[in-house]
Design a protein around this motif. Structure first.
Motif, PDB file in Angstrom:
ATOM      1  N   LYS A 106     -13.431  17.066 -12.900  1.00  0.00           N
ATOM      2  CA  LYS A 106     -13.787  18.494 -12.966  1.00  0.00           C
ATOM      3  C   LYS A 106     -15.274  18.659 -13.237  1.00  0.00           C
ATOM      4  N   LEU A 109     -17.233  17.922 -10.059  1.00  0.00           N
ATOM      5  CA  LEU A 109     -17.286  19.046  -9.118  1.00  0.00           C
ATOM      6  C   LEU A 109     -18.334  20.068  -9.555  1.00  0.00           C
ATOM      7  N   ASP A 113     -21.669  21.261  -7.505  1.00  0.00           N
ATOM      8  CA  ASP A 113     -22.060  22.649  -7.266  1.00  0.00           C
ATOM      9  C   ASP A 113     -23.522  22.887  -7.643  1.00  0.00           C
ATOM     10  N   GLU A 118     -20.969  19.776  -1.218  1.00  0.00           N
ATOM     11  CA  GLU A 118     -19.590  20.247  -1.076  1.00  0.00           C
ATOM     12  C   GLU A 118     -18.579  19.137  -1.275  1.00  0.00           C
ATOM     13  N   CYS A 159      -9.314  12.304  -6.997  1.00  0.00           N
ATOM     14  CA  CYS A 159      -9.442  13.215  -5.864  1.00  0.00           C
ATOM     15  C   CYS A 159      -8.371  14.303  -5.836  1.00  0.00           C
ATOM     16  N   SER A 162      -9.069  18.175  -6.383  1.00  0.00           N
ATOM     17  CA  SER A 162     -10.423  18.586  -6.006  1.00  0.00           C
ATOM     18  C   SER A 162     -10.449  19.487  -4.778  1.00  0.00           C
ATOM     19  N   ARG A 165     -12.601  18.040  -1.962  1.00  0.00           N
ATOM     20  CA  ARG A 165     -14.040  17.856  -2.158  1.00  0.00           C
ATOM     21  C   ARG A 165     -14.389  16.439  -2.590  1.00  0.00           C
ATOM     22  N   LEU A 166     -13.486  15.788  -3.337  1.00  0.00           N
ATOM     23  CA  LEU A 166     -13.656  14.376  -3.657  1.00  0.00           C
ATOM     24  C   LEU A 166     -12.815  13.589  -2.658  1.00  0.00           C
TER      25      LEU A 166
END
Length: 399
Positions: A106, A109, A113, A118, A159, A162, A165-166
């Motif tokens: 988390k 991510l 950002d 992304e 992942c 996510s 995204r991962l």
């Protein structure tokens, strides 16, 4: 260009959480599996492309793994984000001292950002770049369980929440080709499209790519659309010159193994035999590629009779590069100046989070400085489009 597209980074890294093997390794293997602990470290040095260290109960507190009696300390240079350049040293480090995005998905991510990123593909740390830690283990039953546990953690925990995204990057048991093929298929069945492999397997005491030994692995990767990712250092040694040279020499030569590996593949016949196989060179940069291709094509043209490739490689080697190989960059203006030859459809971008080379949190500025003057479609391909195509990501379907 009105706005830089959000980046898909094809080379980042994850620091494994302390609970990984306790949570994901089957109970019967946990006593023999990797164990995390915290203790002091003594001297830590990087000599001839290898880390050397001692332990010291009174030394700097560091997070470690112990596995089969061997010790692996985490070092500040592999969890360097958040530190100043002068603080990015060979000192040991604990997870508490690291930026949380190093090991918490988390938080990762959130850091993505902040960095105009992304999506991200992350290489392992404790298992080493292609799972050498487990390949070198004595108890291969436990080692296989560790490879599978790492992959389960990667797919389901790192992942899993996510939203894509991962991007999962999995290991194989390098020591057994049948088990490697089975692991490719097991992971492909749950959507994994990337595996990490050694740039030069013979440096690990494994068969070469010329031997035919790896053909079932390459065939499985081709069939499942799994990209073979080869990170610099995934042969457990970095290029070196004088044995007493400072680490800066190895750092400056880090692309050298990628260049050697690519020549190996171009003249191996592997890409002829498996025309849909995709290779990705990670953290190797790209400014060297134009001359490497020129030289490979010259050798094919002028030396193929005695060079052993007359009947093996039917077309100039650059043909197979442009068809099947991807490179990546993050600081390489020479490569950008030669992007037509490097290949507008072959180059991808990375941030190298959280290593000492990482451009975080200034990746957007670094990228803009590189791509200024390029047309929008080229910028899109370099920042994300080629990575999306390479990895088969569910992004930008409307393009």
């Amino acid at each position: 260009m009105t706005e830089l597209p959000r980046i898909v980074s094809v080379d980042d890294h994850v620091i494994e959480p302390a609970h990984l093997f306790e949570t994901w390794l089957p109970a019967k293997y946990r006593d023999k599996g990797p164990k995390p602990f915290t203790a002091g470290i003594g001297e830590l040095a990087y000599v001839g492309g290898k880390y050397r260290f001692t332990t010291d109960p009174a030394g700097q507190v560091t997070d470690w793994w112990e596995y089969e009696g061997l010790l692996f300390p985490y070092k500040r240079i592999i969890a360097a984000v958040g530190f100043s350049r002068d603080e990015m040293t060979l000192d040991g480090i604990t997870r508490e001292e690291m930026r949380r995005g190093c090991w918490d998905p988390k938080a990762r991510l959130a850091d993505m950002d902040l960095n105009h990123v992304e999506a991200s593909l992350c290489f392992p740390t404790f298992p080493r770049f292609c799972g050498q830690t487990f390949a070198e283990a004595q108890d291969k039953e436990v080692a296989l369980a560790c490879v599978r546990a790492y992959n389960d953690w990667m797919v389901e925990e790192w992942c899993g929440d996510s939203g894509g995204r991962l991007i999962p990057l999995c290991l194989i048991p390098l020591w057994d080709i049948d088990l490697a093929v089975a692991e490719i298929r097991r992971n492909a069945d749950r959507g994994v499209r990337a595996v990490t492999f050694s740039e030069i397997p013979t440096y690990l005491g494994l068969p070469s790519i010329h031997s035919g030994y790896w053909d079932p692995f390459f065939a499985a990767c081709e069939e499942t659309g799994t990209v073979v990712n080869m990170h610099i250092g995934s042969s457990s040694q970095m290029p070196a010159a004088s044995p007493d040279a400072p680490p800066a020499v190895q750092a400056s030569l880090s692309f050298n193994n990628a260049m050697a590996s690519m020549m190996d593949f171009l003249f191996s016949g592997v890409l002829v035999k498996f025309p849909r196989l995709k290779l990705a060179y990670s953290e190797g940069q790209m400014g060297w590629i134009p001359y490497a291709l020129e030289r490979a094509d010259d050798v094919w043209e002028e030396h193929r009779a005695w060079g052993g490739v007359r009947d093996l490689i039917p077309e100039p080697p650059s043909t197979y590069y442009y068809r099947q190989i991807f490179c990546c960059f993050f600081r390489d203006k020479h490569g950008i100046a030669s992007i037509e030859t490097v290949g507008i459809d072959n180059a991808t971008f990375e941030t190298d989070y959280p290593h000492v080379d990482s451009t975080w949190p200034h990746t957007k500025e670094v990228a803009l400085d590189h791509v200024k003057g390029l047309d929008d479609e080229t910028v899109y391909k370099l920042m994300r489009g080629n990575a999306i195509r390479m990895l088969g990501l569910d992004l930008d379907r409307d393009r």
